[in-house]
Structures are given as structure tokens and as C-alpha cells.
Scaffold this active site. Sequence first.
Site, short mmCIF file in Angstrom:
data_model
loop_
_atom_site.label_atom_id
_atom_site.label_comp_id
_atom_site.label_asym_id
_atom_site.label_seq_id
_atom_site.Cartn_x
_atom_site.Cartn_y
_atom_site.Cartn_z
N GLU A 1 1.68 0.22 -5.52
CA GLU A 1 0.72 1.30 -5.73
C GLU A 1 1.42 2.58 -6.16
O GLU A 1 2.48 2.93 -5.63
CB GLU A 1 -0.08 1.55 -4.45
CG GLU A 1 -1.19 2.56 -4.63
CD GLU A 1 -2.08 2.70 -3.41
OE1 GLU A 1 -3.12 3.37 -3.52
OE2 GLU A 1 -1.73 2.17 -2.34
N HIS B 1 0.85 -1.20 0.00
CA HIS B 1 0.00 0.00 0.00
C HIS B 1 0.88 1.25 0.00
O HIS B 1 1.88 1.31 0.72
CB HIS B 1 -0.90 0.00 1.25
CG HIS B 1 -1.60 1.29 1.51
ND1 HIS B 1 -1.25 2.14 2.54
CD2 HIS B 1 -2.63 1.89 0.87
CE1 HIS B 1 -2.04 3.20 2.54
NE2 HIS B 1 -2.89 3.07 1.54
#
Length: 783
Positions: free
Chosen positions: A360, A330
Site C-alpha cells: 500500500e 496494510h
Amino acid sequence: MKCLRTQPELSGSEELLRRARSQEATQMNVKLLGMEGDRDIQFLLQGGDLLKVRSPSWKKTRYFRLQEDCKTMWHESKKTFKSKQTFSLDDISAVRMGRQSEGLRKYTEEQVEGRCFSIMFKGRRKNLDLIASSEEEAKQWVNSLERIISNISDLSCQQKTEHWIFTCLRKADKNKDDKLSQSEVKNFLRLINIDVDDDYADMIFQKCDTSKSGYLAGGEIEHFYDLLTHREEIDVIYGEYAKTTSCMSPENLVEFLMKEQREKATLADAHAIIEKYEPDEHVKAKKLLSKDGFLMYLHHPEASILNPDHREVHQDMSQPLNQYFISSSHNTYLMEDQLKGPSSTEAYVRALLKGCRCVELDCWDGSDDEPVIYHGYTLTSKILFKDAIKAVKEYAFKTSDYPVILSLENHCSVEQQRVMARHMSSILGSALVTAPMGDGMPANFPSPEKLKGKFIIKGKRLNKLEAIFASEEAPADETDVTEEEESNDEDDQEEEEKRKKKKKQKLAKELSDMVIYCKSVHFHGFEDAVRNLSFYEMSSFKEGKAMKLAEESANAYIRHNVDKLSRIYPAGSRTNSSNYSPVPLWNAGCQIVALNFQTTCPDMDVNQGRFLVNGRSGYILKPAYMRDVTTEFDPITLTRGDWLKHKTLHVMVISAQQLPKVNKKKSSIVDPLVKVEVYGVPADVAEKETSPVENNGFNPSWNDTFHFDVYVPDLALVRFLVEDHDSTSDNEFVGQYTLPFNSLKMAALCSHTGYRHVPLLSKNGDRLPSAGLFVHLMVVDAK
């Protein structure tokens, strides 16, 4: 700039004697590394000047050289009042030639490319960016450092122990006379993490001081070393089977392997072990195995707790992509917190080298028509989108050959979205998937095997994938929402209102067309997904929503994940980059459970443990009952089915070896205890711990036995955690090791697994040299 400095002139007989002893110590360490007469190590031992780079205005000359222990680099400035600094070669994760670091690219010119190199450290320590006086010298530094690091990693556990203890002995010998006084012995014991009372220290000293001279020298130090490294538990096991002139014969070894380790073993296997592990050539010539050879065998990976077959890719990699758990990150660009910490391409490098397969990219409009990546509306620093893509391209397949998913959180204008598309196309080239694989409209995902070496874009798409084959022209633009707004967390009405009010954003066709197998869509419930969503349309869920679904609708979530991909991400309240437990989401079949890779915590330990196996490919095949759309599996209720394989795990924690100090002060000694934890479905979750051992991090022993019931072994993980006990505050982390239950070294004859060494990892997930646990395991079918 002259590379090599001449050593200071000798001053008197004392300095000559000191230098002679120092050279002798160095020669011993060089010999241990197998680098006698080697040009690389001689270069490092002599050292030289390098330009250290921190900013455009901070570039200063520092003198670097390898210390006599052959594992510590020493450097200082030319100004004598500046303090000297050291770092261990064990702390280096990589040495990279050229302007590969963010700092060197930012603070140096292209013409010095060949003279630059960077030393990258494990954990959060900043890189060391350096410039040599010539390209040849830079190559010599890089080659020499890589060579010695490789040789150190190739040392056996016993050789690492000898190296470490010898180094500590040298440190304890304050006056460098090759003798140990009584006070120096006590200092040495503290260095190796043992605190003993004066009476016991005196007893050891008197026992070894056979010459009654008041100090230990020569053979007396060897006797002292033997006493220290003596392992009573190994004596007991070895003595039970060493029935031939105090050594193990091949027949004795076969008996041990069959009876204790429960392995199918032949005399040929025993001879192969003796040939490979016996260090004494005279004993080996007699076809016997000494205690040292026996210990070396027990320390080898093939006899450790992790099934050696699982170190390589051993699962079926030809199933559709969504049938695998996928190691995922993340806000991958962040090095620290979510509000004001630095963004860096190095964060992508570190995640990819840890086996992460889904990264990401949080994309925003930047200056000069160049998109940037940062955590929007915060004080986190910015990096160029193209630099991130370059870093991903270079490091994507260093650890794993299997596909990397680029999860785009797109906040850019149409114009800069087109720039993003151009950068990905030009940098990633043919490795970027821009059309369905095979002929015609696919009915399912391709497999990780077919996608080897490929990049997949996850993001919004203007139309259905089917439109490609229907010759339908995509609309010029469409309203778009960002990744985290897709979660539809119905419990958060305020956030839902913000989502509705947000200014609508258009999507560039060039970027849209790159989204093939991972089209981001809004989640309207499981029934809606069955009726209206194609296999390639996937939703992202905030952890709170996902946890609720996993608890209240686990079976429906599992069935949803048989056909679709699901991505989970941390709650926005985790501004310190803390993590959530990925286990309940794996239990619900969620594939892309994204964690903050930069944060060290038990949740990250468990995540790395899950993906430790299958060749660290970043892909773990889900159990068959989680790949069946008609499955009745529910991890909460645990009705009867193929998933119920009730096992009993018996663990005896016997001892530990060479635990690191938590507090680096000489007087600080670890009081270790061991926790054994099981993660998995709720019925399997358990934790048990030993009592603490006071003041002994060198060779503590427990012999404590624990029992665990494991109902769904396919989803279970076992974690060994060592802590420094503190009666007045929280215990401190010392080391840990996590692995899947089904990757425990299982014997061929039955589930009984025998005596195993457990390696220990640091908070950052790096191997702690020489540290480990010694355990006895037994796994049996529960009645």
C-alpha cells in the site's frame, strides 16, 4: 584511512598461551565452516576500521572484526572508555552494497557510493550503515560477510549444534585453561538453558571426571558432550531397527521407512540416504547407517514436517488472478505504529522479501512538486513516493516472480498525481501493466503466470475499461474518494457523514489510465455487484464490515469473490499496528487480506504460515469449491459437499532441542510447554498443550499425545507454539511454526506421516538456529 589494525603486542607467557588457545579455538570453528585457508574469513578475523553513519553530523570510526567463534562480529571505538559491542551473524538478514539504505542516501554524497554498504538486521533492529576507505575494501567486507553467512546457513543441524555447544564451552571456561571445573560446568549448563540442582550437576561431573582430578579435560569433556547430546528417543527408534552390528543396514532402513514413515522405499533409496547422510566414511564404506547418520537424515528438510514438494511452486498458476489468496500488507511504509512511528522504504523491502504481493502507498502532496507517503493527519514521518517506487522495483521479485499489486490510497492534487504517474512509468517501465493483456476486451483476469514480473495498479479510474475498446474519450476529471472511505461501513454513521462532507477530489487522467485490472469502487451489496460491476471492479472492506459479512453472509461473500477481488484492511482503531485474524476472511474467499507486516503476533504467524508453501510465491490457489460461482460451501454451517473430508490428526509431542533463552540473564532458564493449535473453519479451531518442563530449554521431553478433528483440511493450518511457562503472569513466546494442514509431510502409502522434526521460528519469522521440536504425526480418515 588505514583498513587493518595491527594486533596488540604479546605480553609474557600467559598472553602467549592465551593467544595460542584462542587461535586453536578459531581454527576449529574455521574448519567446521569449511573455510580453512579462505581469504574471506581471514579478512574478517583480522578486521579493520569502518566509518559508521547515523546522521549528517554523526559519522564515527569503529573497529570491526569477527570473533573466534566465527559467528559474532565485535566492534568498538578507538576511545578506550567506550563500551565494546557485538552482534551475531545469525541476526543479519542481508548485506547490501552501495547507498541502498535510507540513511546512506540521506546522509552521504553520491561520490562515496562505491565505498558504502549496509548491514540489514532481522526484526526491528536499525540498519548498520558503513563507509570503507576504498571501493575494493567495501567489496571485500560485503563479499566476506555474505560468504560466511552462506556457509553458516549451509551447516547441518548437527554441525550447528556442535558449533553452538563448543562456543558455550569456551565461554564457560573462564580462565581459558581448556579445563572445566565443577563451577564452570554449572555455568556451562546455565548457558545452554539447563538448570539442574547441585546434586545432579555433581553426579554428571563425577561420572565424567574419570581421572579424579577435580576438573574435566580432553576426552572427559568429549564424554560430557556425549552425555548432553544423547537423545533417548532417537536411541529407542534407532535401536528397534539397527540389527546389523549396532548399525542400520539398507534392509533395516527400508523397514523403518516402510513401517514407521509409511513411505514407498526401495534398497536403492536406502543406499542413497546412506551415501548422503552417513558422516563416518568407514561406516559408509560398509553400506551401513550409524545413529549420527540416522539423526542427520531425520533433521534434513526432506524428512521434516513440511512436504518438500511444497517448498517449490506446485500449484496451477494459470488460473485467473482472483482465484488465489494473495499475501498483502496494510500501510506498508510504516515501521512501527500508525500515529508517530517512522515511515521507511525499508518497510517495503522487508514486506516484499517476506513474499508480500500487495503493498500500500498512502500518497499526499509534498514540497517541490514531489508526492510523499505517510499516514495522513498523523505524526508519522514522510518518504518520497519516487523512493518507495524505486525500492519496490528493486525488491519486488527477489522472493517471488509473481505479480505485485500497488494499492494506491490517493490524496494528491491533480498536478502531483501526474508526477506519480510519471514516476511509475519511468521507474517501472515495461513491467507496469498499462493496458489489458491480449486482444480485445478481457472477460476475466490474467493468471499469475502470465503476469510474472509485472506490476498492477489498484486505484480509482475515470471510466470503465470497456471504454478503451469503444474509442470513448475519458472525462478530464472526476470526483474521487480515498481507499478507506470505500468500505461503506454502514454501522458507523459518523464516518459515513464525514465521507459525504469530505471535499471532493479530482483524478488525473494520466494516473487513471494506469488502472487496468484493479479499479476501486464503492460496495453497495452483493446483488448490486452481480448486476452492475465488471470483473475488474473491486471494493475494500474495513475488517469489522468484512467480518460481519463473513459471519452472516458467508456463502454470498464466497460467490462474490469467485468473480471479484476483495481487499480487507485493519480498523482505524488499531493505532498500535495490531492485527486481526485473517482466517475468517480466507474462509469467505477474500483474496487480499491486508495485515500490518511490521507487527509480530499470532495473526502474522498464521499469515506467513499460509504463504509458506507454493514456493513462497505469495499466491495460494483457492480450493475448487471456492472458485465455483454456484458453490453451496458455507464455512459456518458446513453442509455436505466436496469440502467435507473429515480427518483425525494425532500428534505426539516427543521432545524439543536447544530452545533459546527468553531472558538473556545467565540465571534465567526456560520452563517450556508446547501448544498445538489448529486454525480453519470454526468447527476445526482447537488448541491443546503439554505440561511445562521445569528448568530445561536444552532437551526437554513430554511424550504427550493429542487428537484433532479436521473437517475442511483445505482451509486448515497447524501451529506449533513453544512458550516459557509462568505461573504468575502470561507465558512468554519462545518459538513457533505454522503450516497448512495439507502441507504436512504425507506418506505415499497412506496418510500416516511418522516421525518429524519441526523447525522453530522467532517472533520475526526467522529460523531459530538448531532449535526445534520432535514429534510423531498420524493423519487418518475419520470414520
